[in-house]
Design a protein around this motif. Structure first.
Motif, PDB file in Angstrom:
ATOM      1  N   ARG A  48      52.100 -99.602 -18.371  1.00 25.97           N
ATOM      2  CA  ARG A  48      52.140-100.157 -16.885  1.00 25.97           C
ATOM      3  C   ARG A  48      50.902 -99.755 -15.638  1.00 25.97           C
ATOM      4  NH1 ARG A  48      56.716-101.887 -19.570  1.00 25.97           N
ATOM      5  NH2 ARG A  48      57.895-100.305 -18.122  1.00 25.97           N
ATOM      6  N   ARG A  49      51.128 -98.819 -14.978  1.00 30.19           N
ATOM      7  CA  ARG A  49      51.080 -98.046 -13.791  1.00 30.19           C
ATOM      8  C   ARG A  49      49.103 -98.046 -14.597  1.00 30.19           C
ATOM      9  NH1 ARG A  49      48.265 -93.930 -12.185  1.00 30.19           N
ATOM     10  NH2 ARG A  49      48.176 -92.493 -14.517  1.00 30.19           N
ATOM     11  N   ARG A  50      48.826 -97.339 -15.115  1.00 28.61           N
ATOM     12  CA  ARG A  50      47.228 -97.429 -15.927  1.00 28.61           C
ATOM     13  C   ARG A  50      46.393 -98.866 -16.472  1.00 28.61           C
ATOM     14  NH1 ARG A  50      46.162 -93.980 -20.643  1.00 28.61           N
ATOM     15  NH2 ARG A  50      44.025 -94.360 -20.177  1.00 28.61           N
ATOM     16  N   ASP A  51      47.807-100.076 -16.090  1.00 30.87           N
ATOM     17  CA  ASP A  51      47.030-101.545 -16.789  1.00 30.87           C
ATOM     18  C   ASP A  51      45.746-100.978 -18.379  1.00 30.87           C
ATOM     19  OD1 ASP A  51      46.518-103.903 -16.510  1.00 30.87           O
ATOM     20  OD2 ASP A  51      44.673-104.359 -14.696  1.00 30.87           O
ATOM     21  N   VAL A  52      46.525-100.317 -19.441  1.00 31.52           N
ATOM     22  CA  VAL A  52      45.449-100.063 -20.541  1.00 31.52           C
ATOM     23  C   VAL A  52      46.601-100.635 -21.384  1.00 31.52           C
ATOM     24  CG1 VAL A  52      44.659 -98.534 -19.485  1.00 31.52           C
ATOM     25  CG2 VAL A  52      46.132 -97.888 -20.253  1.00 31.52           C
ATOM     26  N   PRO A  53      46.911-101.151 -22.678  1.00 34.84           N
ATOM     27  CA  PRO A  53      47.238-101.133 -23.820  1.00 34.84           C
ATOM     28  C   PRO A  53      47.705-100.183 -24.251  1.00 34.84           C
ATOM     29  CG  PRO A  53      44.851-101.733 -24.823  1.00 34.84           C
ATOM     30  CD  PRO A  53      44.802-101.237 -22.998  1.00 34.84           C
ATOM     31  N   VAL A  54      48.487-100.605 -25.200  1.00 38.52           N
ATOM     32  CA  VAL A  54      49.700 -99.135 -26.265  1.00 38.52           C
ATOM     33  C   VAL A  54      48.788 -99.528 -27.394  1.00 38.52           C
ATOM     34  CG1 VAL A  54      52.238 -98.146 -27.016  1.00 38.52           C
ATOM     35  CG2 VAL A  54      51.351 -99.522 -24.428  1.00 38.52           C
TER      36      VAL A  54
END
Length: 663
Positions: free
Chosen positions: A35-41
């Motif tokens: 969430r902090r990086r705004d990237v998927p997992v």
């Protein structure tokens, strides 16, 4: 880059500790970072003995270019499915919903909230690299569509995990339908059920053995006998060291997938032990004895407990340890014995496996041979095993899983008391002490330990069921009230924290980590489901104590499994086996005696139907309900036979006891 797997309990995660991938363990912190990086997992799920997990790791996760794509565009989480079966269950349901199939390695792309939007299994390196680029681009440029896709998958997962469906009370007709269903799918030539790949149907065989005992069905017994013979003489079974592989890649049990799992061998130990009890077949007895030896010799850990598995690969090559050529046999044994062994084990120049090698199978019934031939065979086995020990050996996943050790304890206890083996009986007690002392923390089970250190993952329902059943088995072989008390504690936790409120059970506790959905899978697959294992323990505990509330809970839960038993028996083997015991009563036998070697004890053990509870010990032993108010009659050992909480008059003779059990 900071790979975070170095301190993991799981050997599987440890295998990835040196990858250039910035791996995280499953944790709230990993999703917070996404969430902090705004990237998927990326959620990558596998296990230590998985061949294709190793292949994908070598091709992709050890590659710097692929790792850079993963590190730049994603937060990558590595999960051991054996350590976190709850996480695996949720995302496997998503994978199956999206692709129509599942398996490991499992690769899931998810939002930072954990909602899956793209799922798959093994991806070759080039495909995986393109996929990483495509997903990262879609996340950047088509975020709304990705999120909507994730929401749709989550909805599908929730629908697949619904509980509270139809019920069907256990009945003779329902179990007959299950037996008939298995008969329709039975392979009349090679045994087992279905085609290739062919898995050992241990739980179905346990059911059929109990069905035979209750109904007298010769067909049920023959399906078990034939399947056990074909498996035990095939390549699925290690003809030199004992122990069964996970499955055969063919329908003839010739070429195995070489990993050896604790749970398969524990369940098969029960099958072969019970088959021997019913038939006196020396082949079944030998396989049972050798499987027990394999468990304790090859899976025993220095700190106590049994390791999870032996790897499918050796130095990245399947079968490197196990396969032979005729020339290798001659080199190991000399021309005369080498040629004889090649004929006995069906090792040919063409080979049955890769590179002209063969997996050893047993071509004829050696157990019924004359003593000189048996002696030659045993000598050849030991010499070949010594040569094989000089080859590279498969790695071992040495984490101790609570539920799988529970299965092994029950199997070893049964083998010990039925065969008179003091070593396997004592092993069951020792292993139970390991679970009680190490895995039971503040009244709740932990799922795994390694190197004597308990891990963080909490126990799921099958841990509670299998360990409770194991403690009940140890109570029966020791008459020690401690094990009965511990089993009750586990069952009370299961009833309080895992129940659905409608008779069934969830696989995770109500106070466990919240996932996309709360898994509740009733099917018996590689291992007994949480629901069937808890039913087994509830039925056993009620029979040992006379506390009917536990039997009522078992009957309600079995009713939720009834439609599965009747309609899909291949995926309800353990449920059906428990249902057979419940329908039979089960028998409750107390043998009041001051001599544990009294023939009356042996008669009870040998002739009581599967699922019977038996406790032998001095009369009125404190804390042992089954022995309460059970005096000796005329100073002789006395058996008290009850069924469904109703008792018949006591008997003091073995023949009379056997006759009583046959009615």
């Amino acid at each position: 880059m900071a790979n975070r797997l170095a301190e993991a309990t799981s050997p599987y995660l440890q295998q990835h500790r040196d990858n250039p991938v910035d791996w995280w363990q499953w944790s709230p912190e990993a999703f917070a970072e996404a969430r902090r990086r705004d990237v998927p997992v990326i959620i990558s799920v596998g296990y230590a003995a998985c061949h294709w997990c190793h292949v994908m790791a070598h091709e992709s996760f050890e590659d710097d270019d692929v790792a850079k794509l993963m590190n730049d565009g994603f937060v990558s989480i590595k999960v051991d499915r054996e350590e976190r079966p709850d996480v695996d269950a949720v995302y496997m349901t998503a994978t199956q919903a999206m692709t129509g199939q599942g398996g490991w390695p499992m690769t899931v792309f998810a939002t930072p909230d954990g909602d899956p939007f793209f799922c798959g299994t093994y991806f070759p390196k080039q495909h995986f690299a393109r996929l990483l680029d495509s997903v990262a681009t879609a996340w950047r440029d088509q975020r709304d569509d990705v999120v909507k896709q994730g929401a749709a998958v989550v909805q599908a997962v929730g629908g697949a995990q619904l509980v509270g469906g139809p019920t069907a009370p256990i009945s003779a007709a329902l179990l007959q339908a299950a037996a008939n269903g298995l008969a329709e799918e039975h392979d009349e030539t090679y045994g087992g059920f279905g085609g290739s790949p062919k898995f050992p149907p241990h739980m179905n065989l346990l059911f059929l053995l109990r069905h035979h005992e209750r109904t007298g069905s010769a067909r049920a017994l023959e399906m078990v006998r034939h399947t056990c013979e074909q498996m035990g003489r095939g390549g699925l079974y290690d003809q030199l060291a004992g122990g069964f592989a996970r499955y055969a890649v063919d329908g003839t049990w010739t070429v195995p997938h070489f990993e050896k799992m604790l749970y398969d061998n524990a369940l098969l130990l029960r099958v072969y032990t019970q088959l021997w009890r019913l038939t006196d077949d020396p082949f079944a007895r030998r396989i049972a004895d050798e499987t027990a030896q394999f468990l304790l010799r090859d899976l025993g850990t220095p700190q106590g407990g049994l390791a999870s598995a032996l790897d499918a690969d050796t130095e990245g090559v399947e079968g490197l340890t196990y396969a032979w050529t005729p020339a290798e046999l001659v080199g190991a044994l000399g021309a005369d014995d080498g040629t004889w062994a090649a004929d006995l084990f069906r090792v040919t120049t063409a080979g049955t496996f890769e590179h002209g090698k063969s997996v050893l199978v047993l071509a004829r019934d050696i157990d019924a041979a004359d003593p000189a031939l048996i002696a030659r065979w045993q000598d050849v086995r030991q010499r070949l095993l010594a040569v094989r020990a000089g080859r590279p050996q498969p790695a071992r996943d040495d984490k101790v899983v609570a539920s799988w050790n529970g299965l092994a304890i029950t199997a070893l206890a049964e083998h010990g008391v039925l065969t008179g083996s003091a070593s396997t009986r004592q092993a069951a007690v020792t292993l139970a002490e390991v679970l009680a002392d190490r895995h039971l923390v503040d009244g709740r089970l932990r799922r795994v330990s390694r190197d004597g250190v308990v891990g963080e993952p909490v126990g799921v329902l099958d841990d509670y069921g299998c360990v409770a059943e194991a403690f009940l088995a140890v109570h029966q072989v020791t008459a020690d009230p401690r094990w009965l008390t511990l089993a009750r504690q586990l069952l009370d936790v299961a009833l309080a924290h895992f129940g659905t409120g409608e008779g069934g059970f969830y696989d995770t506790a109500d106070d466990a980590e919240k996932l996309l959905t709360r898994p509740a899978d009733p099917t018996d697959n590689a291992t007994p489901s949480g629901a069937s294992s808890i039913c087994a323990a509830l039925v056993g505990y009620a029979a040992l104590t006379g506390e009917t509330s536990y039997r009522e809970a078992a009957d309600a839960a079995l009713a939720t499994l009834g439609p599965l038993i009747g309609g899909h028996p291949r995926f309800a083997g353990y449920s059906a086996a428990v249902a057979e015991a419940a329908l039979t009563g089960p028998f409750e036998i107390a043998v009041a005696t001051n001599d544990p070697a009294d023939p009356l004890v042996a008669a009870a053990l040998r002739h009581a139907p599967g699922g019977t509870v038996i406790v032998a010990g001095e009369p009125d032993r404190p804390g042992v309900p089954l022995l309460a108010d059970r005096p000796l009659i005329d100073g002789r050992a006395t058996a008290y036979v009850c069924r469904g909480f109703v008792c018949e008059r006591p008997v003091t003779g073995s023949e009379e006891l056997v006759a009583r059990l046959a009615t």
